[in-house]
Design a protein around this motif. Structure first.
Motif, short mmCIF file in Angstrom:
data_model
loop_
_atom_site.label_atom_id
_atom_site.label_comp_id
_atom_site.label_asym_id
_atom_site.label_seq_id
_atom_site.Cartn_x
_atom_site.Cartn_y
_atom_site.Cartn_z
N HIS A 167 40.80 1.21 -32.06
CA HIS A 167 39.80 0.69 -32.99
C HIS A 167 40.11 1.16 -34.41
O HIS A 167 40.87 2.10 -34.61
CB HIS A 167 38.37 1.09 -32.58
N ARG B 188 40.74 -5.25 -36.63
CA ARG B 188 39.52 -6.06 -36.62
C ARG B 188 39.72 -7.49 -36.10
O ARG B 188 38.94 -7.99 -35.30
CB ARG B 188 38.94 -6.15 -38.04
N GLY C 51 40.41 -4.50 -30.39
CA GLY C 51 41.04 -3.33 -29.79
C GLY C 51 40.74 -3.15 -28.32
O GLY C 51 41.25 -2.23 -27.69
N THR D 248 32.33 -5.34 -24.24
CA THR D 248 32.16 -5.67 -25.66
C THR D 248 30.97 -6.58 -25.93
O THR D 248 30.58 -6.76 -27.07
CB THR D 248 33.43 -6.32 -26.24
#
Ligand SMILES: [Zn+2]
Ligand SMILES: [Zn+2]
Length: 269
Positions: free
Chosen positions: A19, A24, A28, A52
């Motif tokens: 990360h 971005r 990740g 996520t």
């Protein structure tokens, strides 16, 4: 007309999650793809991408199938925290090929069991049913075909087909050359190919035998398969957004149907 297959890439990073600002655009999180295939909810691999989303895309939540390629940690580490498994009304069918005499459950419980994790799979409130992976099987109306990948310890390549639409998921795959005949026959003409491309040609001599393909090799294979669209995945954890964009532009000049998978990308087929 309704789409036959909808999918969302939830993790396209290889090996370990990363990360930071420099990751971005491609994300990740490690390997995970959500699919709605006809009436079925299917998840490919259980990397950290599984965690996520708070609201799971096109997901019934009650019954879903989890197709695992192999038990390397980057493909499994999201599983023990996946909220639907703690719902007493959920039912999850887990598929993982028996390898080295270890069943699907035994392989999963190498990670999800003390001392590496506080609980075993039996502690999930939902029902979890484990299955070996056969060359071909059905999930409802969905046809699933499989072949062995080339990867240390083994891995499975999956093809999901319904009503003439097909997705091939070939991560953690190190083809011997630009024309792996068995794989090209298996993936021929598929609607979408998700294909490992962790390394550059320059890096490859140092990492040969690690079980991953290169960007140029995978682009050549995508072309040879006649895949209608290809997304290269399992990006190296060191590869930044700017590097990936540069590499993607280079590959797309010769192969306009090939691009790099991005975390959060949704595709309808
Ligand atoms: Zn991997
Ligand atoms: Zn692996």
């Amino acid at each position: 007309m309704q789409d036959t297959i909808r999918l969302k890439l939830l993790g396209v990073r290889g090996t370990v999650p990363v990360h930071g600002e420099q990751f971005r655009q491609f994300g990740g999180a490690t390997s995970c793809v959500f699919l709605r295939v006809g009436e079925e909810s299917v998840i490919l691999d259980a990397g950290t991408g599984l965690l996520t989303q708070k609201v799971y895309p096109f997901f019934s939540g009650k019954h879903f199938s989890l197709l695992l390629t192999h038990p390397h940690v980057d493909h499994l580490m999201g599983l023990p925290m996946f909220a639907p498994l703690f719902d007493s009304e959920s039912r999850c069918d887990v598929y993982l090929k028996t390898r080295n005499g270890l069943t699907a459950r035994e392989q999963v419980e190498r990670l999800i069991a003390p001392p590496l994790w506080p609980i075993r799979t039996g502690a999930f409130k939902g029902e979890m049913r484990f299955h070996d992976v056969l060359p071909s099987f059905q999930i409802g109306r969905v046809q699933v075909d499989t072949m062995d990948s080339v990867h240390p310890g083994g891995s499975t390549i999956y093809k999901l087909s319904l009503d003439g639409v097909s997705v091939v998921y070939a991560t953690d795959f190190e083809p011997a050359d630009d024309n792996p005949e068995a794989f090209c026959a298996f993936a021929k003409g598929c609607s979408l190919l998700l294909l490992d491309a962790q390394y550059t040609d320059e890096e490859y001599p140092r990492v040969k035998g690690f079980g991953h393909s290169t960007i140029s090799r995978s682009a050549a294979i995508a072309d040879r398969c006649g895949a209608k669209r290809t997304l290269l995945i399992h990006h190296d954890p060191n590869r930044t957004d700017s590097q990936l964009i540069e590499l993607e532009q280079a590959v797309r000049t010769g192969n306009p149907n090939v691009s790099f998978g991005r975390e959060g990308e949704e595709i309808c087929l």
